[in-house]
Design an enzyme around this catalytic site. Sequence first.
Site, PDB file in Angstrom:
ATOM      1  N   ASP A   1       0.831  -1.201   0.000  1.00  0.00           N
ATOM      2  CA  ASP A   1       0.000   0.000   0.000  1.00  0.00           C
ATOM      3  C   ASP A   1       0.868   1.253   0.000  1.00  0.00           C
ATOM      4  O   ASP A   1       0.531   2.255  -0.621  1.00  0.00           O
ATOM      5  CB  ASP A   1      -0.929   0.000   1.209  1.00  0.00           C
TER       6      ASP A   1
ATOM      7  N   ARG B   1       6.017   4.108   5.788  1.00  0.00           N
ATOM      8  CA  ARG B   1       5.660   4.036   7.206  1.00  0.00           C
ATOM      9  C   ARG B   1       5.683   2.579   7.689  1.00  0.00           C
ATOM     10  O   ARG B   1       6.093   1.667   6.959  1.00  0.00           O
ATOM     11  CB  ARG B   1       4.288   4.674   7.435  1.00  0.00           C
ATOM     12  N   ASP B   2       5.225   2.366   8.898  1.00  0.00           N
ATOM     13  CA  ASP B   2       5.254   1.034   9.511  1.00  0.00           C
ATOM     14  C   ASP B   2       4.069   0.197   9.022  1.00  0.00           C
ATOM     15  O   ASP B   2       3.272  -0.300   9.812  1.00  0.00           O
ATOM     16  CB  ASP B   2       5.234   1.162  11.036  1.00  0.00           C
ATOM     17  N   GLU B   3       3.978   0.019   7.722  1.00  0.00           N
ATOM     18  CA  GLU B   3       2.883  -0.761   7.144  1.00  0.00           C
ATOM     19  C   GLU B   3       3.437  -1.587   5.990  1.00  0.00           C
ATOM     20  O   GLU B   3       3.731  -2.756   6.150  1.00  0.00           O
ATOM     21  CB  GLU B   3       1.749   0.171   6.699  1.00  0.00           C
TER      22      GLU B   3
ATOM     23  N   ASP C   1      -6.115  -2.281  -2.462  1.00  0.00           N
ATOM     24  CA  ASP C   1      -5.255  -1.427  -3.279  1.00  0.00           C
ATOM     25  C   ASP C   1      -4.843  -2.148  -4.559  1.00  0.00           C
ATOM     26  O   ASP C   1      -4.832  -1.564  -5.651  1.00  0.00           O
ATOM     27  CB  ASP C   1      -4.006  -1.028  -2.494  1.00  0.00           C
TER      28      ASP C   1
ATOM     29  N   TRP D   1     -12.011  -5.496  -1.167  1.00  0.00           N
ATOM     30  CA  TRP D   1     -10.677  -5.922  -0.763  1.00  0.00           C
ATOM     31  C   TRP D   1     -10.518  -7.413  -1.097  1.00  0.00           C
ATOM     32  O   TRP D   1      -9.710  -7.790  -1.943  1.00  0.00           O
ATOM     33  CB  TRP D   1     -10.461  -5.661   0.731  1.00  0.00           C
TER      34      TRP D   1
ATOM     35  N   GLU E   1      -2.020   9.293  -0.720  1.00  0.00           N
ATOM     36  CA  GLU E   1      -3.074   8.505  -0.092  1.00  0.00           C
ATOM     37  C   GLU E   1      -4.342   9.325   0.093  1.00  0.00           C
ATOM     38  O   GLU E   1      -5.448   8.814  -0.071  1.00  0.00           O
ATOM     39  CB  GLU E   1      -2.576   7.989   1.268  1.00  0.00           C
TER      40      GLU E   1
ATOM     41  N   HIS F   1       1.137   6.269  -2.524  1.00  0.00           N
ATOM     42  CA  HIS F   1       0.043   5.334  -2.259  1.00  0.00           C
ATOM     43  C   HIS F   1      -0.730   5.230  -3.564  1.00  0.00           C
ATOM     44  O   HIS F   1      -1.504   6.100  -3.896  1.00  0.00           O
ATOM     45  CB  HIS F   1      -0.837   5.924  -1.149  1.00  0.00           C
TER      46      HIS F   1
END
Length: 972
Positions: free
Chosen positions: A467, A471-473, A480, A531, A742, A763
């Site tokens: 995605d 960052r922490d993802e 997506d 999703w 995003e 994003h």
Amino acid sequence: MTTTLSINTLTCEYKINPIGLDIKKPRISWKMQSNRRGTIQTAYRIQVTENDQDFTNMLWDTGEIHSDESIHIEYKGPELTSQTRYYYRVKVWDNFGDESEWSEIVWWETGIFNDEEWKAKWITPHPDEIDPLSEPAFLLRKEFKLKAPIRSARIYGTGVGLYELFINGDRVGTDLFSPGWTSYHKRLQYQTYDITGQLGEGNNAMGIMLADGWYKGNLSWENKRHIYGDRRAAYFQIHVKYEDGTEEIIPTDATWTASTGPILFSEIYQGEIYDARLEKEGWNKPGFNDKDWHETTVQDMPITHLVAQENWTTQVTEIIKPINTFVTPLGDTVLDMGQNMVGRVRFQVEAPKGTTIILKHAEVLDNEGNIYFGNLRKAHQEVKYIAKGEGIETFAPHFTFQGFRYVKVEGYPEQEKGLISENFVGEVIHSAMEPTGHFECSDPLINRLQQNIVWGQRGNFLDVPTDCPQRDERLGWTGDAQVFIQTALFNYHGGPFFTKWLRDLKAEQYPDGGVPFVIPTVVEGANAAAWSDAATIIPWEIYKIYGDKRLLSEQYESMKAWVEYMRRQGPDEYLWVVTFNFGDWLALDAPSGSYSGSTPKDFIATAFYAYSTRLLRDAAEVLQKEEDVEEYNSLLEKIIEQFNYEFVSPSGRLVSPTQTAHVLALIFDLVEGKVKERTAVELNELILQNDYHLTTGFVGTPYLCLALSKCGYHETAVKLLMQEGYPSWLYSVKKGATTIWEHWDGIKEDGSFWSDEMNSFNHYAYGAIGDWMYRVVAGLDLDNTAPAYKRIQIEPKFAGISLTYAKAIYDSMYGRIISSWCLTNEDIEIEVEIPANTTATVILPSTCLKNVRESGTSLNTTVGIHHSYEKEGNVILNVGSGCYSFKYPNEGRFSITFTEESRLVDILEYKEAKHILDQYAPGITNPPGIFAMKMKTLKELANFPEANLSTNTVNTLIEELNKIEWNLTPAH
């Protein structure tokens, strides 16, 4: 004419000369070249041998096969053996009676087919000597002696988490982040490397570096560790074939030794610490003294299935130099790469021993010009290097990547004099997919938007479709991926990429058919509309674009299981009423305090239930599953019937007055007749009432312009694309974005930010507009009755003064396709290229047969045009392969301004603009071309205090212009 019929771009399983395949019946594809229009293959011949030069002793010879098939031709010769190179060549015949020469000789090489062929053991440092939970990367080494000259040598193997290999001091290959990220407990990729040139008779050495990576490192915002296991381990074997015909295997086993080295810490989110003082010079070369090294131990690993490399490997694909170095108001020294990128920084330095250099990576600057780290959340994105102090040192991190444009540099020795940016470069890293698509047009902002879409894909297609990369993802969110799939497959060849990811989706799917939010699954949650529908949408799109029936068949039960999961939910099997759903994520019509838009979640869920059922039915047709075709066609009809009962009023109005609701009803064909007409009218009105602004989120945005154009409101769709004010695609471009954001307002008008909590500036989801740009604006599309662009549809939709030129190029499985158009006040020109062995329908808008010329001649004398006719004011042509240049008079059908730019404020000096306005306002009845402009532009001009225009004058002018039909609509 001298005919040139030839074959090029031979591939096996999508790849040129692939090594290490574990597919026992690989598929061969090729592209034809011919200088004659209308060329179709009528026959082919494939030969396969184990001899690289001599095809006299063939393993497989098809003979002359009368067929126009040229993609995914399955090998049907004798059973293949492991670790063997097979050479092949192709020749073809065409419809003109011509026979090509044999193609160049190419090959594929098999990997390891059977588990018993693996001699390697999983090894890791002995836990009594090196703590398996320690942060430093492990070094493993083995010295061995080869007894004779070698003919060939391969390394087969893998590791958990990430590894780098060395032979005799040299890096093996250029792959990064191997073995990639899969559902490790169920599927782990192994790689194959040709190391023939790196080994020699006598003493040799192999070295392995191991770091945590995705396997046991910190993942997600939940700070989870050891998700798959808590031991790093290596599993490799060298397979040597000597000149005398004998063979030898050198596997990983307990005879290897282990140590730690200069990588003190390496995490995907947090970065890397490298102490060059701890480097062990020559550790991966023969003759190194490892008496102080530690024992290794054989480790049992929870790995159930090894598979050969499926995806494109991850590589450095581009080098970027900084465009600027500056000092922020807070005193930080910062490099500006000029592009929000994903990868790493490589630098060189000459510094005293122990000098510590720190790089901190971020995407944007705040409104005061300081580097902004807030949106990284818990991810540090920090690289620390401690110098050895021995001349010029060069470094780039090994097992981490960053998403960034700006780099804060601390401790660099030249900083006090001003940082020497020539010593720093950015290395762009992603899965090394082949570029396949290109879009451009007359508007530079749209061209920048297209570049941003491509860069967003590059940054997020790093082994899995993440995605965001900063960052922490950085997770493989299914939503997506599915909304972006069509744009993704235009920009890059996604066959291997999504083959691997879909197999992980299937592996992670729950027994009840539910599909997790992210693949591979590392966070809780499953079964969300739009999703989890990735399970049906992505296999179907891969089939459409590449004709990959094998993958569709492989994923069919997964598709079916997901539809059946939805069918079982709730009291009504024809509605999907769920307790949780993301809804129209990040839509602007969301209630206060919510991330989900106002469109009812059960409306969205049922719409996607219908869409997935439709795709399942279509897949069943392709795979000739007749009972399933009947069953799911019936199910689809009942879902649509119940959708209309539940969500459409008796008078034909949707119960949800949102843009997204109208978009889904139209694009998924859930309404028809007068209800469809009303829904389209109301969607258009919703856009007009919002001054040509959208309110859609992740669910509605990808289909918004497609729905408008499909239903006859292309002008509105174009105005949406050209919108520069918030919210719009061009808002971020005007704000200097170099990737897709995003949030529509990630950076607000005043320079402040949306919440730190969720504000990625890379994003790709909203980049799904690219699909509409190349398919509708440029007009390059496929005929849905024949996959892989076997039958092509060229149908440009003009946008008049908003856009006067557009071009799309796509390198399909059959060859290059081009659709290009240009408008002037006098003429309309359309350029088309159709590859050999395909046909196309070309639709020329708003003209008649007698007016069209192709390369200066009338259509009835044009070679390559099989059929031509007029329909609804357009000319329809059925054409064969070749390059065509069509031209016909504009005749006032489309109003074109004298410049290609559409925004008056951008193209006119103020005085000229004021002069024209004063001259024609307010009593304008027959404006010249310059007034063919957007109402928005006039309103913007009215806000210029220098213009000194009264409100009445501006309003009267707008009123008069609104009465005139100059807006890109064909004359009637």
